[in-house]
Design an enzyme around this catalytic site. Structure first.
Site, PDB file in Angstrom:
ATOM      1  N   HIS A 174     -51.636  -8.880 -34.290  1.00 44.26           N
ATOM      2  CA  HIS A 174     -51.370  -9.909 -35.306  1.00 44.26           C
ATOM      3  C   HIS A 174     -51.051 -11.162 -34.490  1.00 44.26           C
ATOM      4  O   HIS A 174     -50.268 -11.571 -33.712  1.00 44.26           O
ATOM      5  CB  HIS A 174     -49.765  -9.924 -35.941  1.00 44.26           C
ATOM      6  CG  HIS A 174     -49.452 -10.935 -36.983  1.00 44.26           C
ATOM      7  ND1 HIS A 174     -50.322 -11.447 -38.070  1.00 44.26           N
ATOM      8  CD2 HIS A 174     -48.488 -11.760 -37.018  1.00 44.26           C
ATOM      9  CE1 HIS A 174     -49.768 -12.549 -38.492  1.00 44.26           C
ATOM     10  NE2 HIS A 174     -48.701 -12.798 -37.907  1.00 44.26           N
ATOM     11  N   ASP A 177     -50.545 -14.866 -34.447  1.00 48.22           N
ATOM     12  CA  ASP A 177     -49.877 -16.183 -34.617  1.00 48.22           C
ATOM     13  C   ASP A 177     -50.479 -17.227 -33.699  1.00 48.22           C
ATOM     14  O   ASP A 177     -50.071 -17.319 -32.512  1.00 48.22           O
ATOM     15  CB  ASP A 177     -48.422 -16.317 -34.447  1.00 48.22           C
ATOM     16  CG  ASP A 177     -47.756 -15.161 -35.397  1.00 48.22           C
ATOM     17  OD1 ASP A 177     -47.908 -15.454 -36.657  1.00 48.22           O
ATOM     18  OD2 ASP A 177     -47.123 -14.382 -34.876  1.00 48.22           O
ATOM     19  N   ASP A 194     -48.111 -11.081 -43.103  1.00 47.22           N
ATOM     20  CA  ASP A 194     -46.705 -11.756 -42.611  1.00 47.22           C
ATOM     21  C   ASP A 194     -46.348 -13.036 -43.560  1.00 47.22           C
ATOM     22  O   ASP A 194     -45.844 -13.907 -42.969  1.00 47.22           O
ATOM     23  CB  ASP A 194     -46.633 -12.058 -41.300  1.00 47.22           C
ATOM     24  CG  ASP A 194     -45.166 -12.340 -40.762  1.00 47.22           C
ATOM     25  OD1 ASP A 194     -44.129 -11.689 -41.497  1.00 47.22           O
ATOM     26  OD2 ASP A 194     -45.143 -12.811 -39.830  1.00 47.22           O
ATOM     27  N   HIS A 215     -48.983 -19.453 -41.081  1.00 42.71           N
ATOM     28  CA  HIS A 215     -47.554 -19.488 -41.702  1.00 42.71           C
ATOM     29  C   HIS A 215     -46.629 -19.990 -40.808  1.00 42.71           C
ATOM     30  O   HIS A 215     -45.640 -20.667 -41.063  1.00 42.71           O
ATOM     31  CB  HIS A 215     -47.318 -17.947 -42.050  1.00 42.71           C
ATOM     32  CG  HIS A 215     -47.509 -17.113 -41.224  1.00 42.71           C
ATOM     33  ND1 HIS A 215     -48.565 -16.240 -41.175  1.00 42.71           N
ATOM     34  CD2 HIS A 215     -46.588 -16.464 -40.395  1.00 42.71           C
ATOM     35  CE1 HIS A 215     -48.484 -15.324 -40.324  1.00 42.71           C
ATOM     36  NE2 HIS A 215     -47.411 -15.405 -39.496  1.00 42.71           N
TER      37      HIS A 215
END
Length: 923
Positions: free
Chosen positions: A15, A17, A127, A353
């Site tokens: 994941h 970010d 997420d 996000h």
């Protein structure tokens, strides 16, 4: 009957970010290292079958920034389906990015992914801090029949029974997720999070303990024999010995099947094995049946200035640049696809996000501000070029009858809603171009001596209209012609403020300044037209606004007869939380402006608009007390913090301007203040006096209905929510809509008045989450500005209030032009539409076909129709959010200019309850 063999699907992923607890480039370096290892693993281990690249194509784009020569290798791996591509460009926050930004994200993700190989058809929301209610409809329109997500639903486990009427829970990790329109996708919840298969041991003893726990946990929630184990986590390096770990697992558990799987195979196997009946969850997934502390909704108020920049950037692109470029394309100007995509991509690099949510380190937001500025500069250039191209084709020759020195300008409205606006336009005339060899001082003096600033203003019919003028004197300017070197000039300039009258929903009207030395500036103003009806009161045909002694306001809605009192006070409380979660100190009482004397004065009094300024002050604590710093440093949970507020006080002064326009159906509000304090929250309060159990919030392609009182499971004293543009509370006969620009958090207070509380600022000093990451700039010290509008209504007319709220967010676009003939009339509408219960979303041009793509959505539970009137279009067809040419269902549309008397040439299409409808228009 034998029990089906359990199939353990291990999916490798990371994941990613893009920026979070480190700045972008620090994460970028780690990405390059991770991708290098991944490519080496594919090369060295033929049993390493696949890797999921987090559903976002920007990961590939970021890698190729450093290694552009590896594009062909990545394309080969994608075509072999070893690496996934898409479906998104970035993993956005769904609620803090606009409806069209969510669509552009999917469109650009599909476009970029197709350049590598098959597009991943996985609705991936690992997420997101809550999930939009219309996601199933958007996914279905994009050819995606599933959604995989990590938040918003609380699975109860295999042995628990949850009825189908349970709105936000499921006994299984699998459920049917349904949009308000009835579109359904298979939803799969990461019930054990997306790291439940990370770092699988190779040592048999460790592996036995690991697998006993992981298989049992996954099986607890699974509705089929297919269990999902996600081999990765945030920025997780590739497990290079995974093939060996799976070999050990097969030896330990011969009764199970272990597969190094991928999402396509896993989803297909789950679909083939689903039980006859799954629970159905409808609409938004926002964790409403949890304790409420970790729904992370307060990211909507972290770093409010970033949200305001985002709103401005999105509006500029989707509501101004794209429509104006589309209008211009209809008149022969090439549509700037590449520049718009560049601007959108630059904006969307701020939409992950952890970026747009405001929950990253300070360095991230310094870079985000640069991206916003870059995106908006490109968008502004597109707006200017499109407006000039169109203005140069408008017939302004009629103004020459009034004066050969007439200075025409065109005001474009691209909001999708007709209405009047009070605008300020700067016009120039008597330009004197000069060469480098000339003396600019002498040129400026020459212009000054031959010009003046007196005259009058007329509309497209030649009728004089009221205005206020400010002489800007002689000033420098320049042109950048397409065929020659830059052209500097000196010109006389004037700033005009006036009311446009009703502008077409998607069109323009033309005006002209007529220099006239015999008429003093503002001479046409009729002093009897003032909207001031008392020392602290404003009134027009629709509303009466009174400012109370303590700075609160009362608004009378003349249509409904409803009076709203005590509105607009400010509230301050402490905040010892973090960027994710608001936490008010125990025993902290709100400080408000209510009851304190305010300074009230009239600052604007024109025929088109009047404004009252209100100055209010509060004495608030300087910060939290000293305990908070120790609690943050030692990672005391926000639920266990004991810190309070400092005894030292500072003055918070708020300057509010309340404006009413002559034709306005809402009250415009602006506030400015200098934040002197830390660890606190500022909100503005609007008691509605509405006795309703639910309220409505502008969200992604819907106006979502939400409960005023949380569920029984809720423990957080705060019950805040996301909104895009507005929140509305209404009942039969009485309603109030409050709409802001970049103000994304609100709460409907359980105070007996259903008071709407809109967050203006939240000041905190740490990121939160898994470590200690100080964020002093998240305290947001210094100057701040907020803007919103209040729309009272009678409940039954709420859709009109929503349209007014959306129109408020979109400024008109003025463009000066010359005196000339043209192919376009002085007043024109490129598209006219109507439809009960329908809101406008966008107008752009399709890249492949050059067709205009227009989109609307129905915000009610009743079917409706859209009546579309347009020119320069040969035929129309129904499409979807990917702009496919799905079916030809409209008759040919007349190319002639459509007027009200020619409504028979309009075409009608049904739009279902809560449907998102895209129509393609062929030129």
């Amino acid at each position: 009957m034998s029990t089906p063999k359990r199939v353990i699907h291990v999916i490798s992923h990371t994941h990613w970010d893009r920026e979070w607890y480190m700045p972008y480039e620090a994460h970028h370096v780690k990405l390059i290292q991770t991708m290098d290892v991944l490519l080496d693993t594919f090369e060295s281990d033929p049993d390493f079958r696949s890797f999921y690249l987090d559903g976002q194509t920007i990961v590939l784009e970021d890698y190729l920034q450093v290694y552009p020569e590896k594009r062909e290798l990545l394309q080969r791996l994608c075509k072999e389906e070893k690496i996934s591509a898409g479906p998104w460009y970035v993993l956005q926050d769904e609620f803090l990015t606009s409806s069209e930004a969510n669509v552009r994200n999917l469109q650009i993700g599909h476009r970029d992914a197709a350049g590598f190989g098959p597009v991943s058809k996985l609705g991936y929301f690992p997420d997101s801090f809550g999930n939009m209610g219309q996601a199933p409809q958007l996914l279905k329109q994009a050819g995606i029949n599933n959604a995989v997500f990590g938040r918003g639903v609380k699975a109860t486990g295999f042995n628990n029974q949850v009825g189908e009427d349970s709105n936000l829970e499921s006994p299984f990790s699998e459920l049917m997720w349904e949009s308000p329109d009835g579109s359904r996708v298979l939803g799969i919840l990461f019930a054990n999070w997306y790291n439940n298969g990370m770092e699988i041991p190779v040592d048999p003893a460790e592996a036995k303990l690991y697998w006993d726990h992981r298989i049992d946990s996954a099986n607890r929630y699974a509705s089929t024999q297919h269990l999902l184990l996600m081999n990765g986590c945030d920025h997780q390096p590739v497990q290079t010995n995974l093939s060996e770990a799976l070999r050990v697992a097969r030896e330990l558990y011969p009764e199970h099947e272990f597969i190094h799987s991928n999402f396509d195979d896993y989803i297909n196997d789950v679909f083939a094995s689903l039980p006859p009946k799954l629970s159905v969850t409808r609409g938004e997934l926002r964790g409403q049946k949890t304790d409420g502390w970790f729904s992370l909704v307060n990211t909507a108020s972290a770093r409010v200035p970033i949200k305001q920049l985002n709103q401005r950037n999105q509006t500029l692109l989707e509501k101004i640049a794209e429509p104006l470029a589309t209008f211009a394309s209809g008149e022969g100007k090439p549509y700037p696809h590449a520049l718009l995509q560049y601007s959108w991509k630059t904006l969307m690099q701020n939409h992950p996000h952890d970026s747009i949510c405001g929950c990253s380190v300070d360095e991230v937001y310094r870079e985000m501000e640069i991206r916003f500025a870059k995106s908006m500069e490109v968008a502004k250039a597109i707006v200017q070029e499109s407006a000039k191209y169109l203005s140069d084709r408008v017939d302004t020759s009629g103004f020459e009858e009034l004066s050969r020195d007439a200075t025409p300008f065109v005001v474009f409205n691209s909001s999708g809603y007709e209405g009047s606006s009070v605008v300020t336009v700067e016009v120039e005339w008597s330009r004197r171009y000069f060469k480098q060899s000339e003396n600019p001082v002498q040129v400026a003096e020459e212009v000054r001596l031959r010009t003046h600033a007196d005259g009058f203003l007329v509309n497209h019919l030649g009728a004089r209209i009221d205005f206020v003028a400010e002489d800007l004197g002689v000033r420098f300017g320049y042109d950048l012609p397409d065929d020659k070197f830059r052209q500097p000039y000196m010109a006389r300039a004037l700033k005009l403020t006036f009311e446009t009258g009703e502008l077409p929903a998607m069109g323009y009207a033309t005006f002209a300044w007529i220099p006239d030395a015999t008429r003093a500036r503002g001479q046409d103003r009729d002093s009897g037209n003032s909207l001031i009806v008392g020392p602290s009161a404003l009134e027009n045909a629709y509303l009466r606004v009174t400012v109370e002694q303590d700075g609160g306001i009362a608004v009378l809605d003349k249509a409904s007869g409803q009076l709203f009192e005590g509105m607009g006070h400010y509230e301050n409380v402490g905040d010892i939380g973090n960027e994710y979660i608001f936490r008010q100190p125990d025993g902290d009482l709100p400080i408000t402006t209510r009851g304190n004397p305010a300074l009230v004065r009239i600052v604007e009094d024109t025929p088109s608009r009047a404004t009252i300024e209100i100055v209010q002050s509060m004495e608030i604590p300087l910060s939290a007390d000293e305990l908070l710093e120790r609690e943050v440093r030692t990672m005391v949970s926000i639920l266990e913090r004991k810190s309070g507020r400092s005894k030292s006080l500072v003055t918070l002064s708020l300057v509010t301007r309340i404006s009413l326009e002559r034709l306005g159906r809402s009250v415009r509000v602006q506030v400015s203040f200098d934040n002197p304090a830390q660890d606190h929250r500022i909100r503005v309060l609007y008691p509605t006096g509405v006795q309703a159990s639910t309220h409505f919030a502008d969200s992604i392609f819907e106006v979502a209905e939400r409960q005023n009182v949380p569920s029984a499971e809720w423990r957080n004293p705060s019950y805040c929510h996301h909104m895009q543009a507005f929140v509305d509370v209404h009942e039969d006969g009485r309603g109030l809509t409050v709409a802001g620009k970049g103000l994304n958090e609100y709460e409907v207070l359980q105070d007996g008045n259903n008071t709407i509380a809109v967050t203006l600022l939240r000041s905190v000093g740490e990121l939160g989450d898994w470590g200690v990451f100080p964020t002093p700039e998240a305290q947001c010290l210094g100057r701040h500005f907020g803007e919103w509008t209040i729309v009272p209504h009678g409940g039954h007319d709420r859709i009109a209030a929503y349209r007014e709220a959306h129109r408020f967010a979109v400024p008109v676009t003025p463009c000066q032009t010359g005196l000339h003939a043209g192919t376009l009339p002085p007043r024109y509408e490129f598209i006219r539409w109507d439809g009960d219960g329908v809101l406008f979303s966008s107008l752009k041009t399709n890249e492949q076909r050059g067709d205009w793509m227009a989109r609307w959505y129905n915000v009610t539970g009743a079917s409706s129709v859209i009546r579309l009137h347009t020119a320069n279009v040969a035929e129309a067809y129904l499409s979807n959010i990917l702009e496919d040419e799905t079916s030809i269902e409209y008759e040919a549309i007349s190319r002639a200019t459509v007027t009200a008397s020619e409504a028979k040439s309009s075409k009608v299409t049904p739009i279902g309850a809560y449907e998102i409808l895209t129509v393609g228009l062929k030129k």
